[in-house]
Design a protein around this motif. Sequence first.
Motif, short mmCIF file in Angstrom:
data_model
loop_
_atom_site.label_atom_id
_atom_site.label_comp_id
_atom_site.label_asym_id
_atom_site.label_seq_id
_atom_site.Cartn_x
_atom_site.Cartn_y
_atom_site.Cartn_z
N LEU A 3 0.82 -1.20 0.00
CA LEU A 3 0.00 0.00 0.00
C LEU A 3 0.86 1.26 0.00
O LEU A 3 0.54 2.23 -0.66
CB LEU A 3 -0.89 -0.03 1.25
N MET A 14 2.04 2.98 -3.09
CA MET A 14 0.90 3.54 -3.80
C MET A 14 0.48 4.86 -3.16
O MET A 14 0.10 5.79 -3.82
CB MET A 14 -0.27 2.57 -3.78
N VAL A 35 -8.79 6.45 -6.11
CA VAL A 35 -9.53 5.22 -6.37
C VAL A 35 -10.94 5.61 -6.80
O VAL A 35 -11.61 6.38 -6.10
CB VAL A 35 -9.58 4.35 -5.11
N TYR A 86 -17.82 -4.77 0.06
CA TYR A 86 -16.78 -4.94 1.08
C TYR A 86 -15.80 -3.78 1.05
O TYR A 86 -15.39 -3.25 2.07
CB TYR A 86 -16.00 -6.23 0.84
N GLU A 87 -15.40 -3.42 -0.18
CA GLU A 87 -14.41 -2.37 -0.31
C GLU A 87 -14.96 -1.02 0.12
O GLU A 87 -14.26 -0.22 0.74
CB GLU A 87 -13.89 -2.32 -1.75
N TRP A 119 -14.92 -1.03 3.79
CA TRP A 119 -13.53 -0.85 4.22
C TRP A 119 -13.16 0.63 4.17
O TRP A 119 -12.55 1.18 5.09
CB TRP A 119 -12.63 -1.67 3.28
N ARG A 175 -12.17 2.92 7.39
CA ARG A 175 -10.79 3.32 7.64
C ARG A 175 -10.35 4.63 7.03
O ARG A 175 -9.41 5.25 7.49
CB ARG A 175 -9.84 2.22 7.12
N PHE A 205 -15.23 -3.03 13.98
CA PHE A 205 -15.38 -3.41 12.57
C PHE A 205 -14.02 -3.58 11.91
O PHE A 205 -13.86 -4.38 11.00
CB PHE A 205 -16.19 -2.35 11.81
N MET A 240 -5.63 -7.86 -7.23
CA MET A 240 -5.46 -6.70 -6.37
C MET A 240 -6.63 -5.74 -6.57
O MET A 240 -7.10 -5.55 -7.66
CB MET A 240 -4.18 -5.96 -6.74
N THR A 241 -7.04 -5.13 -5.47
CA THR A 241 -8.11 -4.15 -5.60
C THR A 241 -7.53 -2.76 -5.57
O THR A 241 -6.33 -2.57 -5.50
CB THR A 241 -9.09 -4.28 -4.43
N ALA A 242 -8.43 -1.84 -5.56
CA ALA A 242 -8.07 -0.43 -5.62
C ALA A 242 -7.14 0.00 -4.49
O ALA A 242 -6.35 0.90 -4.63
CB ALA A 242 -9.34 0.39 -5.58
N PHE A 243 -7.20 -0.68 -3.34
CA PHE A 243 -6.43 -0.20 -2.20
C PHE A 243 -5.07 -0.88 -2.09
O PHE A 243 -4.39 -0.76 -1.09
CB PHE A 243 -7.21 -0.43 -0.91
N GLY A 244 -4.71 -1.67 -3.10
CA GLY A 244 -3.44 -2.36 -3.02
C GLY A 244 -3.51 -3.57 -2.10
O GLY A 244 -2.49 -4.11 -1.70
N LEU A 245 -4.70 -3.96 -1.73
CA LEU A 245 -4.88 -5.17 -0.92
C LEU A 245 -5.67 -6.16 -1.78
O LEU A 245 -6.42 -5.74 -2.65
CB LEU A 245 -5.68 -4.85 0.34
N THR A 246 -5.51 -7.46 -1.50
CA THR A 246 -6.34 -8.40 -2.25
C THR A 246 -7.74 -8.35 -1.66
O THR A 246 -7.94 -7.89 -0.54
CB THR A 246 -5.81 -9.84 -2.13
N ARG A 247 -8.71 -8.86 -2.42
CA ARG A 247 -10.08 -8.88 -1.92
C ARG A 247 -10.15 -9.66 -0.62
O ARG A 247 -10.88 -9.32 0.30
CB ARG A 247 -11.01 -9.52 -2.96
N GLU A 294 -7.88 -9.94 1.65
CA GLU A 294 -7.37 -9.12 2.75
C GLU A 294 -8.40 -8.10 3.21
O GLU A 294 -8.57 -7.85 4.40
CB GLU A 294 -6.07 -8.41 2.34
N ILE A 295 -9.09 -7.52 2.23
CA ILE A 295 -10.11 -6.54 2.58
C ILE A 295 -11.22 -7.20 3.37
O ILE A 295 -11.71 -6.68 4.36
CB ILE A 295 -10.65 -5.88 1.29
N ARG A 296 -11.61 -8.39 2.94
CA ARG A 296 -12.66 -9.12 3.65
C ARG A 296 -12.26 -9.39 5.09
O ARG A 296 -13.05 -9.31 6.00
CB ARG A 296 -12.94 -10.45 2.94
N ARG A 297 -10.97 -9.72 5.25
CA ARG A 297 -10.51 -10.05 6.60
C ARG A 297 -10.44 -8.80 7.48
O ARG A 297 -10.50 -8.88 8.68
CB ARG A 297 -9.12 -10.71 6.52
N GLN A 298 -10.28 -7.66 6.83
CA GLN A 298 -10.11 -6.43 7.60
C GLN A 298 -11.42 -5.74 7.94
O GLN A 298 -11.43 -4.69 8.54
CB GLN A 298 -9.21 -5.46 6.84
N ILE A 299 -12.54 -6.32 7.49
CA ILE A 299 -13.83 -5.78 7.90
C ILE A 299 -14.57 -6.92 8.57
O ILE A 299 -14.85 -7.93 7.95
CB ILE A 299 -14.63 -5.30 6.67
N GLN A 300 -14.79 -6.80 9.85
CA GLN A 300 -15.36 -7.94 10.55
C GLN A 300 -16.20 -7.52 11.73
O GLN A 300 -16.07 -6.42 12.24
CB GLN A 300 -14.22 -8.84 11.03
#
Lengths: 282, 226
Positions: free
Chosen positions: A23, A26, A100, A108-109, A112, A116, A143, B8-15, B17-23
């Motif tokens: 990240l 970027m 972005v 999900y994104e 996110w 954040r 979250f 890779m998604t827009a944030f430079g994380l894989t999907r 990873e993003i899924r894991r980071q929202i819980q």
Amino acid sequence: MAMEQMMPSGEMQERMQEAARKLEPMMEQVSEFVVRTRDVHKIYLMGKVEVHALRGVTLDIKRGEYISIMGPSGSGKSTLFNMIGGLDKPSSGSVYINEVDLAQLDAYELAWLRCRTIGYIFQTFNLIPVMTALENVTLPMIFAGVPEDERRDRGMELLKRVGLAERWNHKPFELSGGQQQRVAIARALANDPAIILADEPTGNLDLKTGKEIIELLKELNQEKGVTIISATHDLKMIDVSDRVIWIRDGQIARIEDRSKIRVEAALEVEEALMEGELPDVP
Amino acid sequence: MTRARGSMTAFGLTREEIRRQIQLPWSEAFRISWRYVTIRLGRSLVTASTIFLSVAFLMAVCTMILAAKATGHAEEDPQAFAATLARYKWSVILGFMICATGIISALLMSVTERFREIGTMKCLGALDNFIVRMFLIEASLMGLFGSMAGAIVGALIMLVWAGVREGFSLWVKVPWGIKSPTGEWGFLGYFFASILAGIILSVISAIIPAYRAAKLQAADALRTEI
């Protein structure tokens, strides 16, 4: 960086670091603009009538700026505000946050991003009534998967920053409007966002409390470098804003820089008075 | 700058990873739901009372069956017994349907009431399924307590009533275990089954309101004036 504060355990930690490594470059490449909109149109269908809420808004907001979006009600400022927050999709045109394109993000994104990158502050405070001040502040951290100890520590730190540390165990209804808005500001900062979106943050507050809230936002803007975008028709906001964006009929009427602001604001009040629509003059 | 490279998604994380980071861990969801149930205790009790009544009725009928078998009335006239059972069966089903309607309307009301809170949570990064999860946990909690109370009260009333009519000696003859010695349902079997039925009923009824809540657009939720 925000990411580094939420590393729970060994393996997870490695993954997070890896993500951060990906990240970071970027982030450096990312332009100085944290928000860009390109020819944003929004058409609502109210019954059978089409309402053209936004008519081609193009806007660049720099990292760390304090922006006020001003305009009479019905001018489309709330709509624009919702677009920037990813709460609403434009009918045409694009919105970029950190370069972005929001249109490309899945649920999900977007979650996110809201969790954040963006902190929200509302006119009606919108604290969760069944939760204490501290629980409200730590909710976005839940979250984001922040471990409990860290949540508590960071939550208390934020409450201390907004001057409500000793009230951490109070429910929203036990707090005054100004105090509730302070808790809401602490909550908006929970995951160290790049942007704070404030929708009429002083709309439900008296003059003095409103001033305090505006000052607090300005301080946080300078301390943390967080970009503050505020939809408002509170003229007190103008003093602290780096730029003021006037919206009228779904278009940017004009953008004023700090140097010109005071004179223009006075003129605006005058103009409003002439038109008979008096804005919130203190 | 290329943004979406491969997975890779827009944030430079894989999907992933993003899924894991929202819980929303179950423990936290449970804690929040528990809060809602206990803080709006009055409201929760009203909702739970419909479950209470229908489970109490179900458990009373089950206890009646056990009592009838214990006293031997069931064998004296098997046809009349079967006819009575069929009648009660329909009453129970009808009771459950009315109960489901009650829960659905109570929860829909609660969704309307919590419009703003749900919108706020979404702004803070809650996914649709967090909202669904919280509503379903709430429903199952109300289902659990409503049906537990219902099963206890229903059984007690029927046991006392049958005792008064037929003599309390029949209590000794009732099979208290999960199963009776002859392999049929026993008292505890009926008891747990009634509670389970109450919970399932309550969770199923909550599905529609929960989805309604989750589908609220955050922007709409915030725009609504009180």
